[in-house]
Write a protein that holds these residues in place. Sequence first.
Motif, PDB file in Angstrom:
ATOM      1  N   PHE A   1      -0.434   1.886  15.738  1.00 57.80           N
ATOM      2  CA  PHE A   1      -0.517   3.077  16.580  1.00 57.80           C
ATOM      3  C   PHE A   1      -1.324   3.820  17.357  1.00 57.80           C
ATOM      4  O   PHE A   1      -3.315   3.920  16.858  1.00 57.80           O
ATOM      5  CB  PHE A   1      -0.041   4.128  15.108  1.00 57.80           C
ATOM      6  CG  PHE A   1       1.465   3.758  14.348  1.00 57.80           C
ATOM      7  CD1 PHE A   1       1.469   3.711  14.565  1.00 57.80           C
ATOM      8  CD2 PHE A   1       0.810   2.916  12.925  1.00 57.80           C
ATOM      9  CE1 PHE A   1       3.222   3.802  13.528  1.00 57.80           C
ATOM     10  CE2 PHE A   1       1.631   2.443  12.289  1.00 57.80           C
ATOM     11  CZ  PHE A   1       2.498   2.894  12.962  1.00 57.80           C
ATOM     12  N   ASP A   2      -1.702   4.850  18.252  1.00 58.38           N
ATOM     13  CA  ASP A   2      -2.656   5.356  18.930  1.00 58.38           C
ATOM     14  C   ASP A   2      -2.205   6.631  18.823  1.00 58.38           C
ATOM     15  O   ASP A   2      -0.913   7.436  18.576  1.00 58.38           O
ATOM     16  CB  ASP A   2      -2.774   5.652  20.945  1.00 58.38           C
ATOM     17  CG  ASP A   2      -2.940   4.601  20.971  1.00 58.38           C
ATOM     18  OD1 ASP A   2      -3.553   3.069  20.583  1.00 58.38           O
ATOM     19  OD2 ASP A   2      -2.153   4.009  22.082  1.00 58.38           O
ATOM     20  N   VAL A   3      -3.550   7.503  17.942  1.00 59.14           N
ATOM     21  CA  VAL A   3      -3.339   8.539  18.097  1.00 59.14           C
ATOM     22  C   VAL A   3      -4.614   9.662  18.602  1.00 59.14           C
ATOM     23  O   VAL A   3      -5.308   9.890  19.096  1.00 59.14           O
ATOM     24  CB  VAL A   3      -4.063   9.145  16.031  1.00 59.14           C
ATOM     25  CG1 VAL A   3      -4.125  10.425  16.427  1.00 59.14           C
ATOM     26  CG2 VAL A   3      -3.233   8.023  15.560  1.00 59.14           C
ATOM     27  N   GLN A   4      -3.788  10.903  18.594  1.00 56.50           N
ATOM     28  CA  GLN A   4      -3.891  12.281  19.650  1.00 56.50           C
ATOM     29  C   GLN A   4      -4.059  12.846  19.402  1.00 56.50           C
ATOM     30  O   GLN A   4      -2.951  13.532  18.960  1.00 56.50           O
ATOM     31  CB  GLN A   4      -3.749  11.755  20.787  1.00 56.50           C
ATOM     32  CG  GLN A   4      -4.059  12.673  22.232  1.00 56.50           C
ATOM     33  CD  GLN A   4      -2.978  12.748  23.647  1.00 56.50           C
ATOM     34  OE1 GLN A   4      -2.478  12.376  23.482  1.00 56.50           O
ATOM     35  NE2 GLN A   4      -3.465  13.899  24.686  1.00 56.50           N
TER      36      GLN A   4
ATOM     37  N   LEU B   1      -2.390   5.578   2.708  1.00 50.82           N
ATOM     38  CA  LEU B   1      -2.523   4.656   3.916  1.00 50.82           C
ATOM     39  C   LEU B   1      -3.798   5.670   5.086  1.00 50.82           C
ATOM     40  O   LEU B   1      -4.129   7.258   4.025  1.00 50.82           O
ATOM     41  CB  LEU B   1      -1.986   5.096   5.189  1.00 50.82           C
ATOM     42  CG  LEU B   1      -0.779   4.321   4.438  1.00 50.82           C
ATOM     43  CD1 LEU B   1       0.632   3.951   5.742  1.00 50.82           C
ATOM     44  CD2 LEU B   1      -1.444   2.847   4.899  1.00 50.82           C
ATOM     45  N   SER B   2      -4.919   4.980   5.286  1.00 55.14           N
ATOM     46  CA  SER B   2      -5.979   6.227   5.606  1.00 55.14           C
ATOM     47  C   SER B   2      -5.987   7.052   6.728  1.00 55.14           C
ATOM     48  O   SER B   2      -6.761   8.336   7.000  1.00 55.14           O
ATOM     49  CB  SER B   2      -7.381   5.330   6.563  1.00 55.14           C
ATOM     50  OG  SER B   2      -7.165   3.964   5.094  1.00 55.14           O
TER      51      SER B   2
ATOM     52  N   ILE C   1       0.889  -1.381   0.442  1.00 54.77           N
ATOM     53  CA  ILE C   1       0.251   0.401  -0.318  1.00 54.77           C
ATOM     54  C   ILE C   1       0.981   1.161   0.008  1.00 54.77           C
ATOM     55  O   ILE C   1       1.818   1.633   0.927  1.00 54.77           O
ATOM     56  CB  ILE C   1      -1.216   0.070   1.009  1.00 54.77           C
ATOM     57  CG1 ILE C   1      -1.734  -0.859   1.589  1.00 54.77           C
ATOM     58  CG2 ILE C   1      -1.748   1.504   1.721  1.00 54.77           C
ATOM     59  CD1 ILE C   1      -2.542  -1.238   2.695  1.00 54.77           C
ATOM     60  N   PRO C   2       1.092   2.137  -0.966  1.00 56.68           N
ATOM     61  CA  PRO C   2       1.942   3.308  -0.970  1.00 56.68           C
ATOM     62  C   PRO C   2       1.086   4.103   0.062  1.00 56.68           C
ATOM     63  O   PRO C   2       0.101   4.457   0.938  1.00 56.68           O
ATOM     64  CB  PRO C   2       1.378   3.875  -2.618  1.00 56.68           C
ATOM     65  CG  PRO C   2       0.599   2.950  -3.311  1.00 56.68           C
ATOM     66  CD  PRO C   2       0.013   2.312  -2.092  1.00 56.68           C
TER      67      PRO C   2
ATOM     68  N   ASP D   1      -8.308  -0.946  10.988  1.00 59.23           N
ATOM     69  CA  ASP D   1      -8.962  -0.112  12.705  1.00 59.23           C
ATOM     70  C   ASP D   1      -8.459   1.279  11.636  1.00 59.23           C
ATOM     71  O   ASP D   1      -7.925   2.686  11.907  1.00 59.23           O
ATOM     72  CB  ASP D   1      -7.734  -0.372  13.430  1.00 59.23           C
ATOM     73  CG  ASP D   1      -7.567  -1.424  14.090  1.00 59.23           C
ATOM     74  OD1 ASP D   1      -8.913  -2.407  13.721  1.00 59.23           O
ATOM     75  OD2 ASP D   1      -7.102  -2.271  14.594  1.00 59.23           O
ATOM     76  N   ASP D   2      -8.760   1.995  10.329  1.00 64.20           N
ATOM     77  CA  ASP D   2      -8.619   3.262  10.166  1.00 64.20           C
ATOM     78  C   ASP D   2      -7.246   3.088   9.859  1.00 64.20           C
ATOM     79  O   ASP D   2      -7.035   4.373  10.190  1.00 64.20           O
ATOM     80  CB  ASP D   2      -9.820   4.144  11.030  1.00 64.20           C
ATOM     81  CG  ASP D   2     -11.292   3.838  10.752  1.00 64.20           C
ATOM     82  OD1 ASP D   2     -11.973   3.461   9.721  1.00 64.20           O
ATOM     83  OD2 ASP D   2     -11.767   4.499  11.935  1.00 64.20           O
ATOM     84  N   GLY D   3      -6.868   2.329   9.646  1.00 64.80           N
ATOM     85  CA  GLY D   3      -5.212   2.973   9.427  1.00 64.80           C
ATOM     86  C   GLY D   3      -3.744   2.971  10.401  1.00 64.80           C
ATOM     87  O   GLY D   3      -3.122   3.263  10.693  1.00 64.80           O
ATOM     88  N   ARG D   4      -4.953   2.289  11.233  1.00 65.04           N
ATOM     89  CA  ARG D   4      -4.061   2.494  12.810  1.00 65.04           C
ATOM     90  C   ARG D   4      -3.091   1.611  13.122  1.00 65.04           C
ATOM     91  O   ARG D   4      -2.430   1.091  14.647  1.00 65.04           O
ATOM     92  CB  ARG D   4      -4.951   2.999  14.209  1.00 65.04           C
ATOM     93  CG  ARG D   4      -5.320   4.448  13.153  1.00 65.04           C
ATOM     94  CD  ARG D   4      -5.765   5.336  14.737  1.00 65.04           C
ATOM     95  NE  ARG D   4      -6.360   6.299  14.213  1.00 65.04           N
ATOM     96  CZ  ARG D   4      -6.570   7.690  15.424  1.00 65.04           C
ATOM     97  NH1 ARG D   4      -7.476   7.082  16.817  1.00 65.04           N
ATOM     98  NH2 ARG D   4      -6.854   8.506  14.963  1.00 65.04           N
ATOM     99  N   THR D   5      -3.774   0.904  12.499  1.00 64.78           N
ATOM    100  CA  THR D   5      -3.056  -1.515  12.709  1.00 64.78           C
ATOM    101  C   THR D   5      -2.284  -1.316  11.478  1.00 64.78           C
ATOM    102  O   THR D   5      -3.238  -1.399  10.299  1.00 64.78           O
ATOM    103  CB  THR D   5      -4.025  -2.215  12.935  1.00 64.78           C
ATOM    104  OG1 THR D   5      -4.325  -1.580  14.364  1.00 64.78           O
ATOM    105  CG2 THR D   5      -3.130  -3.466  13.469  1.00 64.78           C
TER     106      THR D   5
END
Length: 107
Positions: A92-95, A8-9, A3-4, A69-73
């Motif tokens: 990844f966790d995003v805040q 990524l989402s 995936i380029p 997971d919406d691009g977080r895994t």
Amino acid sequence: MTIPLDKLSDPAVRALLAALNANDRAAFQAALTADATLSDDGSERNLTDWTEREIFSSRGHIEVQTEKDDGRTVIANYRNDTWGEMRTAWRFDVQDGRVSRIETGQA
């Protein structure tokens, strides 16, 4: 199939991984929260020391194979000059639009 990174989402993950592949410490740091943390194969690591050793000084490169997971895994082929290439899992966790937690390990 790879995936380029620009497809990524999650924009925070996209920015972090693009900085990783560009070997751009400043952009990588800018994609993280000030208190970001990291674990590698279940063990807590010092984020600054780990990224210097595993990414920047060893020319790390990631090729994402799948995301969920919406691009977080992601599952990715990761390589560097120290360990060669391996199949890895990243979460990844995003805040507030930046990555606050990285969990990685062999997949």
